[in-house]
Scaffold this active site. Structure first.
Site, PDB file in Angstrom:
ATOM      1  N   THR A  54       0.816  -1.221   0.000  1.00 35.41           N
ATOM      2  CA  THR A  54       0.000   0.000   0.000  1.00 35.41           C
ATOM      3  C   THR A  54       0.850   1.272   0.000  1.00 35.41           C
ATOM      4  O   THR A  54       0.308   2.370  -0.105  1.00 35.41           O
ATOM      5  CB  THR A  54      -0.889   0.032   1.271  1.00 35.41           C
ATOM      6  OG1 THR A  54      -0.016  -0.202   2.402  1.00 35.41           O
ATOM      7  CG2 THR A  54      -1.961  -1.038   1.226  1.00 35.41           C
ATOM      8  N   ARG A  82      -3.295  -2.107   9.627  1.00 35.84           N
ATOM      9  CA  ARG A  82      -4.074  -0.911   9.245  1.00 35.84           C
ATOM     10  C   ARG A  82      -4.746  -1.091   7.886  1.00 35.84           C
ATOM     11  O   ARG A  82      -5.826  -0.567   7.641  1.00 35.84           O
ATOM     12  CB  ARG A  82      -3.153   0.326   9.164  1.00 35.84           C
ATOM     13  CG  ARG A  82      -2.606   0.815  10.466  1.00 35.84           C
ATOM     14  CD  ARG A  82      -1.706   2.034  10.244  1.00 35.84           C
ATOM     15  NE  ARG A  82      -0.453   1.688   9.577  1.00 35.84           N
ATOM     16  CZ  ARG A  82       0.657   1.267  10.202  1.00 35.84           C
ATOM     17  NH1 ARG A  82       0.653   1.172  11.505  1.00 35.84           N
ATOM     18  NH2 ARG A  82       1.758   0.958   9.531  1.00 35.84           N
ATOM     19  N   ARG A 143      21.618  -4.094   4.070  1.00 33.89           N
ATOM     20  CA  ARG A 143      22.508  -3.739   2.949  1.00 33.89           C
ATOM     21  C   ARG A 143      23.988  -3.952   3.234  1.00 33.89           C
ATOM     22  O   ARG A 143      24.738  -4.355   2.357  1.00 33.89           O
ATOM     23  CB  ARG A 143      22.288  -2.274   2.554  1.00 33.89           C
ATOM     24  CG  ARG A 143      20.964  -2.034   1.886  1.00 33.89           C
ATOM     25  CD  ARG A 143      20.817  -0.566   1.523  1.00 33.89           C
ATOM     26  NE  ARG A 143      19.451  -0.294   1.128  1.00 33.89           N
ATOM     27  CZ  ARG A 143      18.829   0.856   1.342  1.00 33.89           C
ATOM     28  NH1 ARG A 143      19.469   1.868   1.911  1.00 33.89           N
ATOM     29  NH2 ARG A 143      17.587   1.022   0.952  1.00 33.89           N
ATOM     30  N   CYS A 172      18.066   4.572  -2.872  1.00 27.46           N
ATOM     31  CA  CYS A 172      17.717   5.185  -4.162  1.00 27.46           C
ATOM     32  C   CYS A 172      18.840   6.050  -4.741  1.00 27.46           C
ATOM     33  O   CYS A 172      19.149   5.981  -5.933  1.00 27.46           O
ATOM     34  CB  CYS A 172      16.453   6.027  -4.007  1.00 27.46           C
ATOM     35  SG  CYS A 172      16.380   6.948  -2.470  1.00 27.46           S
ATOM     36  N   HIS A 279      15.152  11.989  -8.095  1.00 30.20           N
ATOM     37  CA  HIS A 279      16.342  12.540  -7.447  1.00 30.20           C
ATOM     38  C   HIS A 279      17.331  13.020  -8.511  1.00 30.20           C
ATOM     39  O   HIS A 279      17.549  12.333  -9.529  1.00 30.20           O
ATOM     40  CB  HIS A 279      17.063  11.458  -6.627  1.00 30.20           C
ATOM     41  CG  HIS A 279      16.329  11.014  -5.395  1.00 30.20           C
ATOM     42  ND1 HIS A 279      15.190  11.619  -4.918  1.00 30.20           N
ATOM     43  CD2 HIS A 279      16.607  10.007  -4.519  1.00 30.20           C
ATOM     44  CE1 HIS A 279      14.799  10.999  -3.819  1.00 30.20           C
ATOM     45  NE2 HIS A 279      15.636  10.016  -3.552  1.00 30.20           N
ATOM     46  N   ASN A 352      13.268   8.100  -8.448  1.00 36.22           N
ATOM     47  CA  ASN A 352      13.744   7.447  -7.230  1.00 36.22           C
ATOM     48  C   ASN A 352      12.848   6.312  -6.770  1.00 36.22           C
ATOM     49  O   ASN A 352      13.303   5.390  -6.087  1.00 36.22           O
ATOM     50  CB  ASN A 352      13.882   8.485  -6.097  1.00 36.22           C
ATOM     51  CG  ASN A 352      12.600   9.251  -5.850  1.00 36.22           C
ATOM     52  OD1 ASN A 352      12.039   9.856  -6.773  1.00 36.22           O
ATOM     53  ND2 ASN A 352      12.113   9.238  -4.627  1.00 36.22           N
TER      54      ASN A 352
HETATM   55  P1  NAP Z   1       5.293   4.457   2.837  1.00 33.11           P
HETATM   56  O1  NAP Z   1       4.640   5.106   1.680  1.00 33.11           O
HETATM   57  O2  NAP Z   1       5.208   5.103   4.151  1.00 33.11           O
HETATM   58  O3  NAP Z   1       4.711   2.944   2.946  1.00 33.11           O
HETATM   59  C1  NAP Z   1       5.077   2.092   3.970  1.00 33.11           C
HETATM   60  C2  NAP Z   1       4.537   0.699   3.686  1.00 33.11           C
HETATM   61  O4  NAP Z   1       5.006  -0.192   4.691  1.00 33.11           O
HETATM   62  C3  NAP Z   1       3.020   0.624   3.709  1.00 33.11           C
HETATM   63  O5  NAP Z   1       2.575  -0.320   2.787  1.00 33.11           O
HETATM   64  C4  NAP Z   1       2.760   0.142   5.130  1.00 33.11           C
HETATM   65  O6  NAP Z   1       1.539  -0.514   5.270  1.00 33.11           O
HETATM   66  C5  NAP Z   1       3.885  -0.851   5.270  1.00 33.11           C
HETATM   67  N1  NAP Z   1       4.155  -1.171   6.663  1.00 33.11           N
HETATM   68  C6  NAP Z   1       4.531  -0.351   7.660  1.00 33.11           C
HETATM   69  N2  NAP Z   1       4.668  -1.022   8.810  1.00 33.11           N
HETATM   70  C7  NAP Z   1       4.347  -2.315   8.537  1.00 33.11           C
HETATM   71  C8  NAP Z   1       4.269  -3.500   9.304  1.00 33.11           C
HETATM   72  N3  NAP Z   1       4.549  -3.522  10.620  1.00 33.11           N
HETATM   73  N4  NAP Z   1       3.907  -4.649   8.690  1.00 33.11           N
HETATM   74  C9  NAP Z   1       3.625  -4.659   7.374  1.00 33.11           C
HETATM   75  N5  NAP Z   1       3.669  -3.559   6.583  1.00 33.11           N
HETATM   76  C10 NAP Z   1       4.033  -2.402   7.169  1.00 33.11           C
HETATM   77  O7  NAP Z   1       6.826   4.246   2.563  1.00 33.11           O
HETATM   78  P2  NAP Z   1       7.570   3.938   1.173  1.00 33.11           P
HETATM   79  O8  NAP Z   1       8.095   5.169   0.584  1.00 33.11           O
HETATM   80  O9  NAP Z   1       6.731   3.036   0.335  1.00 33.11           O
HETATM   81  O10 NAP Z   1       8.842   3.168   1.703  1.00 33.11           O
HETATM   82  C11 NAP Z   1       8.739   1.907   2.312  1.00 33.11           C
HETATM   83  C12 NAP Z   1      10.139   1.452   2.688  1.00 33.11           C
HETATM   84  O11 NAP Z   1      10.862   1.179   1.480  1.00 33.11           O
HETATM   85  C13 NAP Z   1      10.959   2.530   3.422  1.00 33.11           C
HETATM   86  O12 NAP Z   1      10.691   2.509   4.785  1.00 33.11           O
HETATM   87  C14 NAP Z   1      12.361   2.156   3.045  1.00 33.11           C
HETATM   88  O13 NAP Z   1      12.869   1.197   3.948  1.00 33.11           O
HETATM   89  C15 NAP Z   1      12.198   1.573   1.668  1.00 33.11           C
HETATM   90  N6  NAP Z   1      12.546   2.562   0.638  1.00 33.11           N
HETATM   91  C16 NAP Z   1      13.607   2.296  -0.057  1.00 33.11           C
HETATM   92  C17 NAP Z   1      13.994   3.152  -1.034  1.00 33.11           C
HETATM   93  C18 NAP Z   1      15.239   2.842  -1.742  1.00 33.11           C
HETATM   94  O14 NAP Z   1      15.948   3.749  -1.987  1.00 33.11           O
HETATM   95  N7  NAP Z   1      15.517   1.635  -2.081  1.00 33.11           N
HETATM   96  C19 NAP Z   1      13.294   4.293  -1.340  1.00 33.11           C
HETATM   97  C20 NAP Z   1      12.182   4.563  -0.602  1.00 33.11           C
HETATM   98  C21 NAP Z   1      11.827   3.674   0.391  1.00 33.11           C
HETATM   99  P3  NAP Z   1       0.198   0.272   5.781  1.00 33.11           P
HETATM  100  O15 NAP Z   1      -0.353   0.982   4.573  1.00 33.11           O
HETATM  101  O16 NAP Z   1      -0.671  -0.826   6.253  1.00 33.11           O
HETATM  102  O17 NAP Z   1       0.627   1.213   6.854  1.00 33.11           O
HETATM  103  C1  3JM Z   2      14.473   5.246   2.420  1.00 34.08           C
HETATM  104  O1  3JM Z   2      12.209   2.054   8.701  1.00 34.08           O
HETATM  105  C2  3JM Z   2      12.495   3.160   8.313  1.00 34.08           C
HETATM  106  O2  3JM Z   2      12.516   4.132   9.058  1.00 34.08           O
HETATM  107  C3  3JM Z   2      12.823   3.310   6.835  1.00 34.08           C
HETATM  108  C4  3JM Z   2      13.605   4.520   6.554  1.00 34.08           C
HETATM  109  C5  3JM Z   2      13.908   4.695   5.075  1.00 34.08           C
HETATM  110  C6  3JM Z   2      14.961   4.033   4.435  1.00 34.08           C
HETATM  111  C7  3JM Z   2      15.725   2.961   5.148  1.00 34.08           C
HETATM  112  O3  3JM Z   2      16.632   3.274   5.945  1.00 34.08           O
HETATM  113  O4  3JM Z   2      15.419   1.799   4.905  1.00 34.08           O
HETATM  114  C8  3JM Z   2      13.146   5.605   4.358  1.00 34.08           C
HETATM  115  C9  3JM Z   2      13.418   5.862   3.035  1.00 34.08           C
HETATM  116  C10 3JM Z   2      15.251   4.323   3.114  1.00 34.08           C
HETATM  117  C11 3JM Z   2      16.393   3.698   2.412  1.00 34.08           C
HETATM  118  O5  3JM Z   2      16.231   3.368   1.226  1.00 34.08           O
HETATM  119  O6  3JM Z   2      17.473   3.566   2.967  1.00 34.08           O
END
Ligand code: NAP
Ligand code: 3JM
Length: 379
Positions: A54, A82, A143, A172, A279, A352
């Site tokens: 989501t 949620r 990582r 990213c 980005h 990104n």
């Molecule tokens: P986001 O829009 O806030 O979405 C967070 C997602 O995680 C939602 O689907 C949420 O579900 C789910 N979630 C949170 N807590 C959970 C739990 N306890 N159990 C199961 N699902 C849970 O954040 P986003 O931008 O998509 O980013 C998500 C994660 O991807 C980040 O925290 C980061 O670690 C990673 N990320 C990586 C990159 C990268 O550079 N590779 C870039 C951006 C993010 P609900 O809707 O139910 O709350």
């Molecule tokens: C990008 O659990 C968290 O707080 C996630 C924080 C987060 C991250 C991470 O550290 O995994 C937000 C957005 C990243 C990332 O890609 O490193």
């Protein structure tokens, strides 16, 4: 240079497509072929879970999966309690979101694409891996673990082979830098890198996006420490003892691991800017060998996953608004750094949430399936 081609019948419009995986610019090209060439019955299909379906990254996973056409039998979409019970339209069907629990991986799942934050990943990735699932994780949790490969498919796909159940997707900002820097490392060697980033709010998830949308309307921020509208924040993630932010040190450390060179000298300043998507990065590179600028541009133009946009006379260079929605990385503003020997400046832009997160992870899954099919990696 095609490494692998596999027949796959697309159900959409009754058309037959080849799933065509290679390391040229056409990483995800679909080529139309006749039905006779299909060997569908013999082809194994895989089950894929999307954890965090989501979220900002999770929703983009679904878009990229719809576009790429992997050989998949079943998808499972998971998120927190949620969202459990809500439905999401995907592949023309309504999928019910399941709550992620310790039992979620008791069913037959081959690959789990995780984007649900670091702590969720820390807890659930080992559970999934212990049940035979290969986790491709988007968080920073794994990582830098020496037992976990950190992969950009255009750069180090062979690292997938030594996975132990978890493969990490880099940050990213690191991913797009790697796509541009690997060809320079191979051609000239790299001794030093200076990163300065201009990062979109979508990198901070749905909350980051809302802060800019609401900030434009004059509302106070909820996700960021300060207003992002009309502002630049020289803080991404938390501050560490050395005065750098965690995002900056992710770039430094992940670059060394992916390029396989601990001796690289790297520094980074990462900045959040009031841009919704994509980005942009200024990258100053000190090469080991002398270079000719035009030849260096050719090296970049020929590199996998990278598109050269460098025509200053016509104001052509990579921009966030033109990179949005694309799976490639864009490079331009290529010029000699006249202040040092063998120095070059690059401007690198990518979506990104696509190449920086979802696209890269799906490409890892695609490559893993290819390795399973070729017998290069055993299930
Ligand atoms: P986001 O829009 O806030 O979405 C967070 C997602 O995680 C939602 O689907 C949420 O579900 C789910 N979630 C949170 N807590 C959970 C739990 N306890 N159990 C199961 N699902 C849970 O954040 P986003 O931008 O998509 O980013 C998500 C994660 O991807 C980040 O925290 C980061 O670690 C990673 N990320 C990586 C990159 C990268 O550079 N590779 C870039 C951006 C993010 P609900 O809707 O139910 O709350
Ligand atoms: C990008 O659990 C968290 O707080 C996630 C924080 C987060 C991250 C991470 O550290 O995994 C937000 C957005 C990243 C990332 O890609 O490193």
């Amino acid at each position: 240079m095609c490494l692998y081609a596999k027949a796959k019948l697309s159900t959409r419009g009754g058309l037959a497509f080849l799933l065509f995986v290679n390391h040229t610019k056409d990483l995800n090209k679909k080529v139309s072929v006749s039905a006779q060439e299909m060997e569908l019955e013999n082809m194994k299909k895989y089950n894929i879970a999307v954890v965090g379906a989501t979220g900002m990254v999770g929703r983009t996973f679904l878009k990229v999966l719809e576009e790429i056409n992997l050989p998949v039998e079943n998808y499972y979409l998971m998120a927190s309690a949620r969202s459990a019970g809500k439905t999401i339209k995907f592949m023309g069907k309504d999928y019910v979101i399941e709550e992620l629990t310790e039992q979620s991986f008791d069913k037959d799942i081959d690959i789990a694409l995780f984007s649900a934050g670091g702590s969720t990943s820390e807890k659930f990735s080992p559970i999934a891996a212990s049940k035979g699932v290969v986790v491709i994780d988007n968080s920073s949790a794994w990582r830098m673990d020496p037992k976990v490969p950190l992969v950009v498919p255009e750069v180090n796909p062979e690292d997938i082979k030594w996975h132990n159940g978890i493969i990490a997707n880099p940050n990213c900002s690191t991913i797009q830098a790697m796509v541009a820097l690997r060809p320079l490392q191979l051609a000239y060697g790299i001794s030093r890198i200076i990163y300065s980033t201009y990062q979109a709010v979508s990198g901070a998830g749905m909350g980051g996006y809302s802060d800019l949308e609401n900030g434009i309307k004059g509302e106070a921020p909820k996700k960021f420490n300060h207003p992002i509208f009309n502002n630049c924040l020289p803080q991404i993630d938390v501050f560490l003892d050395n005065g750098y932010t965690k995002e900056e040190m992710k770039m430094v450390n992940e670059t060394k691991k992916i390029l396989g060179d601990d001796s690289l000298r790297i520094t980074a300043t990462t900045v959040r800017v009031p841009v919704f998507d994509c980005h942009s990065e200024s990258i100053n590179v000190e090469l080991k060998k002398p270079f000719d600028v035009e030849e260096l541009k050719k090296v970049l133009a020929d590199a996998p996953g990278l598109v050269l946009q460098d025509d200053p006379a016509n104001a052509v260079y990579p921009m966030a608004i033109t990179a949005k929605g694309k799976n490639e990385t864009f490079v331009g503003r290529i010029r000699r750094d006249e202040s040092i020997e063998n120095g070059v400046n690059l401007w690198v832009v990518a979506d990104n949430i696509r190449k920086g997160a979802a696209t890269n992870a799906v490409q890892i899954a695609q490559k893993l399936i290819e390795m399973w099919e070729n017998g290069e990696v055993t299930r």
